[in-house]
Design a protein around this motif. Structure first.
Motif, PDB file in Angstrom:
ATOM      1  N   HIS A 175       5.372   6.698   1.481  1.00  0.00           N
ATOM      2  CA  HIS A 175       5.749   5.437   2.112  1.00  0.00           C
ATOM      3  C   HIS A 175       5.114   4.129   1.130  1.00  0.00           C
ATOM      4  CE1 HIS A 175       7.655   6.491   5.843  1.00  0.00           C
ATOM      5  NE2 HIS A 175       7.047   7.659   5.561  1.00  0.00           N
ATOM      6  N   ALA A 176       5.841   3.202   1.089  1.00  0.00           N
ATOM      7  CA  ALA A 176       5.229   2.011   0.546  1.00  0.00           C
ATOM      8  C   ALA A 176       5.422   0.897   1.740  1.00  0.00           C
ATOM      9  CB  ALA A 176       6.109   1.251  -0.712  1.00  0.00           C
ATOM     10  N   VAL A 177       4.106   0.243   2.053  1.00  0.00           N
ATOM     11  CA  VAL A 177       3.952  -0.513   3.358  1.00  0.00           C
ATOM     12  C   VAL A 177       3.764  -1.896   2.814  1.00  0.00           C
ATOM     13  CG1 VAL A 177       2.741  -0.787   5.392  1.00  0.00           C
ATOM     14  CG2 VAL A 177       3.029   1.590   4.469  1.00  0.00           C
ATOM     15  N   PHE A 178       4.527  -2.911   3.194  1.00  0.00           N
ATOM     16  CA  PHE A 178       4.333  -4.424   2.955  1.00  0.00           C
ATOM     17  C   PHE A 178       3.993  -5.009   4.346  1.00  0.00           C
ATOM     18  CE2 PHE A 178       7.481  -2.738  -0.032  1.00  0.00           C
ATOM     19  CZ  PHE A 178       7.053  -3.610  -1.299  1.00  0.00           C
ATOM     20  N   PHE A 179       3.054  -5.813   4.003  1.00  0.00           N
ATOM     21  CA  PHE A 179       2.685  -6.898   5.261  1.00  0.00           C
ATOM     22  C   PHE A 179       3.068  -8.117   4.889  1.00  0.00           C
ATOM     23  CE2 PHE A 179      -0.229  -3.225   5.861  1.00  0.00           C
ATOM     24  CZ  PHE A 179       0.095  -2.911   7.211  1.00  0.00           C
ATOM     25  N   VAL A 180       3.838  -8.678   5.956  1.00  0.00           N
ATOM     26  CA  VAL A 180       4.410 -10.136   5.642  1.00  0.00           C
ATOM     27  C   VAL A 180       4.255 -10.999   7.011  1.00  0.00           C
ATOM     28  CG1 VAL A 180       6.224  -9.341   4.081  1.00  0.00           C
ATOM     29  CG2 VAL A 180       6.807  -9.406   6.232  1.00  0.00           C
TER      30      VAL A 180
ATOM     31  N   MET B  68       0.745  -1.129   0.006  1.00  0.00           N
ATOM     32  CA  MET B  68       0.034   0.035   0.077  1.00  0.00           C
ATOM     33  C   MET B  68       0.973   1.323   0.057  1.00  0.00           C
ATOM     34  SD  MET B  68      -2.974   1.269   2.610  1.00  0.00           S
ATOM     35  CE  MET B  68      -3.991   0.152   2.356  1.00  0.00           C
ATOM     36  N   ALA B  69       0.570   2.169  -0.785  1.00  0.00           N
ATOM     37  CA  ALA B  69       1.207   3.474  -0.760  1.00  0.00           C
ATOM     38  C   ALA B  69       0.597   4.508   0.025  1.00  0.00           C
ATOM     39  CB  ALA B  69       1.517   3.792  -2.275  1.00  0.00           C
ATOM     40  N   VAL B  70       1.045   5.256   0.837  1.00  0.00           N
ATOM     41  CA  VAL B  70       0.580   6.379   1.553  1.00  0.00           C
ATOM     42  C   VAL B  70       1.625   7.508   1.698  1.00  0.00           C
ATOM     43  CG1 VAL B  70      -0.313   6.798   3.973  1.00  0.00           C
ATOM     44  CG2 VAL B  70      -0.207   4.280   3.243  1.00  0.00           C
ATOM     45  N   ASN B  71       1.065   8.616   1.777  1.00  0.00           N
ATOM     46  CA  ASN B  71       1.734   9.907   2.087  1.00  0.00           C
ATOM     47  C   ASN B  71       1.454  10.434   3.189  1.00  0.00           C
ATOM     48  OD1 ASN B  71       2.801  12.624   1.745  1.00  0.00           O
ATOM     49  ND2 ASN B  71       3.312  12.303  -0.167  1.00  0.00           N
ATOM     50  N   VAL B  72       2.384  10.552   4.160  1.00  0.00           N
ATOM     51  CA  VAL B  72       2.213  10.949   5.506  1.00  0.00           C
ATOM     52  C   VAL B  72       2.910  12.357   5.652  1.00  0.00           C
ATOM     53  CG1 VAL B  72       1.208   9.062   6.617  1.00  0.00           C
ATOM     54  CG2 VAL B  72       3.619   9.253   6.651  1.00  0.00           C
ATOM     55  N   GLY B  73       3.095  13.214   4.736  1.00  0.00           N
ATOM     56  CA  GLY B  73       4.014  14.142   4.574  1.00  0.00           C
ATOM     57  C   GLY B  73       5.248  13.547   3.766  1.00  0.00           C
ATOM     58  N   ASN B  74       5.589  12.524   3.659  1.00  0.00           N
ATOM     59  CA  ASN B  74       6.594  12.081   2.747  1.00  0.00           C
ATOM     60  C   ASN B  74       6.005  10.837   2.302  1.00  0.00           C
ATOM     61  OD1 ASN B  74       6.980  10.363   5.179  1.00  0.00           O
ATOM     62  ND2 ASN B  74       9.189  11.329   5.319  1.00  0.00           N
TER      63      ASN B  74
ATOM     64  N   ARG C 274      11.611   8.856  -5.038  1.00  0.00           N
ATOM     65  CA  ARG C 274      11.912   7.651  -4.288  1.00  0.00           C
ATOM     66  C   ARG C 274      11.023   7.541  -3.162  1.00  0.00           C
ATOM     67  NH1 ARG C 274      17.946   9.197  -2.166  1.00  0.00           N
ATOM     68  NH2 ARG C 274      16.941  11.148  -1.597  1.00  0.00           N
ATOM     69  N   ILE C 275      11.251   6.565  -2.266  1.00  0.00           N
ATOM     70  CA  ILE C 275      10.171   5.954  -1.439  1.00  0.00           C
ATOM     71  C   ILE C 275      10.971   5.456  -0.165  1.00  0.00           C
ATOM     72  CG2 ILE C 275       9.919   3.436  -2.128  1.00  0.00           C
ATOM     73  CD1 ILE C 275       6.955   5.615  -1.809  1.00  0.00           C
ATOM     74  N   ASN C 276      10.122   5.823   1.037  1.00  0.00           N
ATOM     75  CA  ASN C 276      10.442   4.907   2.226  1.00  0.00           C
ATOM     76  C   ASN C 276       9.608   3.565   2.259  1.00  0.00           C
ATOM     77  OD1 ASN C 276      11.669   7.395   3.885  1.00  0.00           O
ATOM     78  ND2 ASN C 276       9.910   8.049   3.212  1.00  0.00           N
ATOM     79  N   VAL C 277      10.522   2.602   2.549  1.00  0.00           N
ATOM     80  CA  VAL C 277      10.142   1.132   2.460  1.00  0.00           C
ATOM     81  C   VAL C 277       9.667   0.762   3.974  1.00  0.00           C
ATOM     82  CG1 VAL C 277      10.449  -1.163   1.504  1.00  0.00           C
ATOM     83  CG2 VAL C 277      11.605   0.981   0.281  1.00  0.00           C
ATOM     84  N   ASN C 278       8.666   0.148   4.005  1.00  0.00           N
ATOM     85  CA  ASN C 278       8.167  -0.244   5.469  1.00  0.00           C
ATOM     86  C   ASN C 278       7.804  -1.869   5.239  1.00  0.00           C
ATOM     87  OD1 ASN C 278       7.754   2.346   7.057  1.00  0.00           O
ATOM     88  ND2 ASN C 278       7.017   2.557   4.781  1.00  0.00           N
ATOM     89  N   VAL C 279       8.449  -2.661   5.988  1.00  0.00           N
ATOM     90  CA  VAL C 279       7.831  -4.207   6.048  1.00  0.00           C
ATOM     91  C   VAL C 279       7.397  -4.397   7.524  1.00  0.00           C
ATOM     92  CG1 VAL C 279       8.653  -6.582   5.711  1.00  0.00           C
ATOM     93  CG2 VAL C 279       9.708  -4.770   4.386  1.00  0.00           C
ATOM     94  N   ALA C 280       6.276  -4.919   7.622  1.00  0.00           N
ATOM     95  CA  ALA C 280       5.580  -5.136   9.185  1.00  0.00           C
ATOM     96  C   ALA C 280       4.873  -6.495   9.163  1.00  0.00           C
ATOM     97  CB  ALA C 280       4.463  -4.010   8.883  1.00  0.00           C
ATOM     98  N   SER C 281       4.803  -7.060  10.333  1.00  0.00           N
ATOM     99  CA  SER C 281       4.019  -8.074  10.397  1.00  0.00           C
ATOM    100  C   SER C 281       3.159  -7.932  11.994  1.00  0.00           C
ATOM    101  CB  SER C 281       4.903  -9.274  10.880  1.00  0.00           C
ATOM    102  OG  SER C 281       6.108  -8.927  11.692  1.00  0.00           O
ATOM    103  N   SER C 282       2.046  -8.354  12.104  1.00  0.00           N
ATOM    104  CA  SER C 282       1.352  -8.493  13.223  1.00  0.00           C
ATOM    105  C   SER C 282       1.616  -9.364  14.268  1.00  0.00           C
ATOM    106  CB  SER C 282      -0.103  -8.734  12.878  1.00  0.00           C
ATOM    107  OG  SER C 282      -0.988  -8.710  13.947  1.00  0.00           O
ATOM    108  N   ILE C 283       1.878  -8.908  15.233  1.00  0.00           N
ATOM    109  CA  ILE C 283       2.535  -9.746  16.723  1.00  0.00           C
ATOM    110  C   ILE C 283       1.548 -10.074  17.730  1.00  0.00           C
ATOM    111  CG2 ILE C 283       4.955  -9.394  16.126  1.00  0.00           C
ATOM    112  CD1 ILE C 283       4.868  -7.373  18.261  1.00  0.00           C
ATOM    113  N   ALA C 284       0.398  -9.021  17.415  1.00  0.00           N
ATOM    114  CA  ALA C 284      -0.861  -9.246  18.519  1.00  0.00           C
ATOM    115  C   ALA C 284      -1.899  -8.304  18.127  1.00  0.00           C
ATOM    116  CB  ALA C 284      -0.407  -8.818  20.080  1.00  0.00           C
TER     117      ALA C 284
END
Length: 269
Positions: free
Chosen positions: A151-156, A143-149, A180-190
């Motif tokens: 970001h691309a967000v990946f859920f794994v 998902m691409a989101v601009n929060v002032g700059n 260019r882009i900030n790259v975020n890789v996230a996973s759910s832990i709870a």
């Protein structure tokens, strides 16, 4: 010319702050910013922050990454500046107006409303930003989101299993992202709790990225993975992100002043 600085950090994401509101300094160039940020031959930081006068807000905050490039927003630096300023304030940034205030153990910042349109990210061409039809070596459909700059967000399944040091610069510099882009890789832990790693545009892997936490929490809420408020755990610690559809993002977390010093401007000019 001798210039005073303040060294600060938010969850280990560190900054050199130049307060030019009452101490005029020469114009900042990318070369000077990169020199100050250099950890071997300069003061050392992830970002250089310059505070100055503003006609529309309490003051202006400019942000330079360690490569010398000026960027629009920095969440962790916003909390550090809130600690330094000491009272609620509206602050002008290149990414828009933000508001900040002290909070228990640190600061809270209203980062403004996220943007999702492809040309607001921006992307090189029109595409569905909720699940972009692109992939890089197993990382897919961000998902691409601009929060002032931007970001691309990946859920794994396991954020720690992703070699972000290798994939981060490849994605950051992909032609799909003209700025260019900030790259975020996230996973759910709870429930409502995410683990996050970030490759930061112009800075690389950092211990924490406040705007990355904001973008990732917003993406998780939009996808139904989490509900507000969301705890985001980064290598440097936790941030709390609150957001409701159609509203602005509230980020709360710690900030710390490390030390103060001064340097000769000509050493980096």
């Amino acid at each position: 010319m001798r210039v005073s600085f303040i060294k600060m950090h938010g969850l280990g994401n560190d900054f050199v702050v130049l307060d030019a509101r009452n101490q005029p300094i020469p114009e900042i160039s990318g070369k000077i910013a990169a020199g100050i940020a250099d950890r071997r031959e300069g003061i050392g930081c992830d970002q250089l922050i310059v505070l100055g006068q503003s006609e529309s807000a309490a003051f202006r905050m400019r942000i330079f990454n360690s490569d010398g490039g000026e960027v629009e927003a920095c969440g962790n630096a916003s909390r550090a500046v809130a600690l330094l300023h000491g009272e609620p304030a509206e602050v002008e940034t290149a990414g828009g107006m933000i508001s900040l205030e002290l909070a228990s153990g640190g600061a809270s910042v209203d980062m403004g409303a996220p943007r999702f349109d492809w040309d607001d990210i921006p992307l090189a061409y029109a595409v569905d930003t909720s699940a972009m039809p692109v992939a890089w070596d197993g990382l897919e459909n961000p998902m691409a989101v601009n929060v002032g700059n931007p970001h691309a967000v990946f859920f794994v399944d396991d954020a720690d299993a992703i070699d972000l040091a290798t994939l981060g610069p490849v994605i950051e510099n992909d032609p799909l992202f003209p700025q260019r882009i900030n790259v975020n890789v996230a996973s759910s832990i709870a429930d409502n709790h995410l683990k996050l790693s970030v490759w930061e545009r112009g800075a690389g892997l950092t211990r924490a990225c406040g705007t990355g936490a904001c973008a990732t929490a917003v993406a998780a809420i939009r996808k139904g993975i989490a509900k507000s408020p969301v705890t985001v755990t980064l290598p440097g610690g936790d941030l709390t992100i609150s957001w409701e559809q159609g509203g602005t993002i509230r980020m709360t977390g710690p900030a710390t002043e490390a030390f103060r010093g001064s340097f000769e401007w000509d050493d980096f000019a």
